[in-house]
Design a protein around this motif. Sequence first.
Motif, PDB file in Angstrom:
ATOM      1  N   CYS A  18       0.036   6.370  10.152  1.00 28.58           N
ATOM      2  CA  CYS A  18      -0.068   5.382   9.275  1.00 28.58           C
ATOM      3  C   CYS A  18       1.311   4.574   9.586  1.00 28.58           C
ATOM      4  CB  CYS A  18      -0.285   5.648   7.828  1.00 28.58           C
ATOM      5  SG  CYS A  18       0.805   6.810   7.211  1.00 28.58           S
ATOM      6  N   TRP A  52       0.775  -1.184  -0.129  1.00 24.67           N
ATOM      7  CA  TRP A  52       0.051   0.057   0.132  1.00 24.67           C
ATOM      8  C   TRP A  52       1.021   1.122   0.112  1.00 24.67           C
ATOM      9  CZ3 TRP A  52       0.744   3.569   3.976  1.00 24.67           C
ATOM     10  CH2 TRP A  52       1.118   2.837   5.175  1.00 24.67           C
ATOM     11  N   LYS A  67      -1.939   0.219   7.187  1.00 19.81           N
ATOM     12  CA  LYS A  67      -2.846   0.568   6.161  1.00 19.81           C
ATOM     13  C   LYS A  67      -3.525   1.654   6.267  1.00 19.81           C
ATOM     14  CE  LYS A  67      -4.817  -1.356   1.875  1.00 19.81           C
ATOM     15  NZ  LYS A  67      -5.041  -2.705   1.115  1.00 19.81           N
ATOM     16  N   ASN A  68      -4.407   1.125   7.543  1.00 16.70           N
ATOM     17  CA  ASN A  68      -5.382   2.012   8.195  1.00 16.70           C
ATOM     18  C   ASN A  68      -5.457   1.715   9.724  1.00 16.70           C
ATOM     19  OD1 ASN A  68      -7.718   0.059   8.897  1.00 16.70           O
ATOM     20  ND2 ASN A  68      -7.208  -0.656   6.728  1.00 16.70           N
ATOM     21  N   TYR A 102       3.945  -0.083  10.362  1.00 18.55           N
ATOM     22  CA  TYR A 102       3.276   0.246   9.144  1.00 18.55           C
ATOM     23  C   TYR A 102       1.790  -0.256   9.586  1.00 18.55           C
ATOM     24  CZ  TYR A 102       7.682   0.510   6.780  1.00 18.55           C
ATOM     25  OH  TYR A 102       9.061   0.648   6.405  1.00 18.55           O
ATOM     26  N   ARG A 143       4.075  -5.648   8.453  1.00 19.32           N
ATOM     27  CA  ARG A 143       3.624  -4.374   9.534  1.00 19.32           C
ATOM     28  C   ARG A 143       4.573  -3.829  10.381  1.00 19.32           C
ATOM     29  NH1 ARG A 143      -2.128  -5.382   8.709  1.00 19.32           N
ATOM     30  NH2 ARG A 143      -2.532  -7.256   7.783  1.00 19.32           N
TER      31      ARG A 143
END
Length: 344
Positions: A133, A71, A194-195, A192, A172
């Motif tokens: 994020c 992403w 993504k949302n 990390y 992640r």
Amino acid sequence: MNEKNTNCSCNRYGKKRLTKEEEQVMMIILLMMIVVPLVVGLGFFLIDYILQRKRSWKFHEITNFPKQPDWLMKLEVSALTKKEEKYFTIYTKHYSKEFGAKIYPTVVKKLREVLGNHFKFTIDSDVIPDLTCIISVPKRNFKCGGIPGEFIPKHGESPGCYFEYQMIGDDRIQVTWFMVEGKKYVAGICLYMKNPEQCNYKYREQVIEQLLKEPDYWSTYGLKEETMKVLIRKDNEEWNLFTNNRYGEERCFRFISEKRQLDTYRPFASKHYGKKKSSEYPGDLTVQVCKSRNEMVMIGMRDGERMHATWNKKHQQMEYYRCASCAELYDTPPPTYQSLQHIH
């Protein structure tokens, strides 16, 4: 005339009624049609949950460059909003939600708690916003680089050193390894998201804590001589201790005579300080941690004995106080000035 059969088992439409046994069979079939899909769905969910938890522990292959989640590769880091905090750097981005929909930052709340517990302070949405994020967390003696996952030694790189990068779980968590003299140290980790509404279990608290608690790297390359000097502030004749550690970092401590302790502070320009022109000024003042008081104190010699030394501003002279624990340390060398970094 035909007689009406009162024992007929047919209903009003002429269809034969089900017996009790047949009704029970039908009920079982209906229940199975409802329960079986639920059980199968729950089974798939549990299997997926177990596999994802197991995957969140997995350390992937080591790379020579920082890797980015899919992403993030579709975006540009420059499109993210970057903010540097005391212990880490965060990046935020806009999330597409239906008009009026509220964001529930489940994973962000968890990471606030994890990092807050590690750094010993409360982290709220002002420090790590709901729309975060990326969180880039350097280890001690490292600082964040220009891109997420990149960390730079604060005191320069030793000859032959290099970095390695390793993703954990579903891309992640990324750990950056600093390789030097045949050993590896954690330079930092990058988280990390993504949302902000992802599941908590995909970010393993144990993995994050384990990496952040790895031994710190201390450079042994290009070290400087440690120095210490005691000066008087001209406007209030307050004792000040100036130290330079082996990395060239200067720190200043002022001596609070009322409390008889040293406090760190940001010094003024050098023109505001000078040496005390008095016969009362002892040239052999040293600084050490008092074991009984667990704080930095000035130590001076008086009648051949080590004592706490304080400056009496009113009478313009040094005063000495005996301390049993400090007197016992006469033959023990004072701590390096590097240890002064850990005070306050």
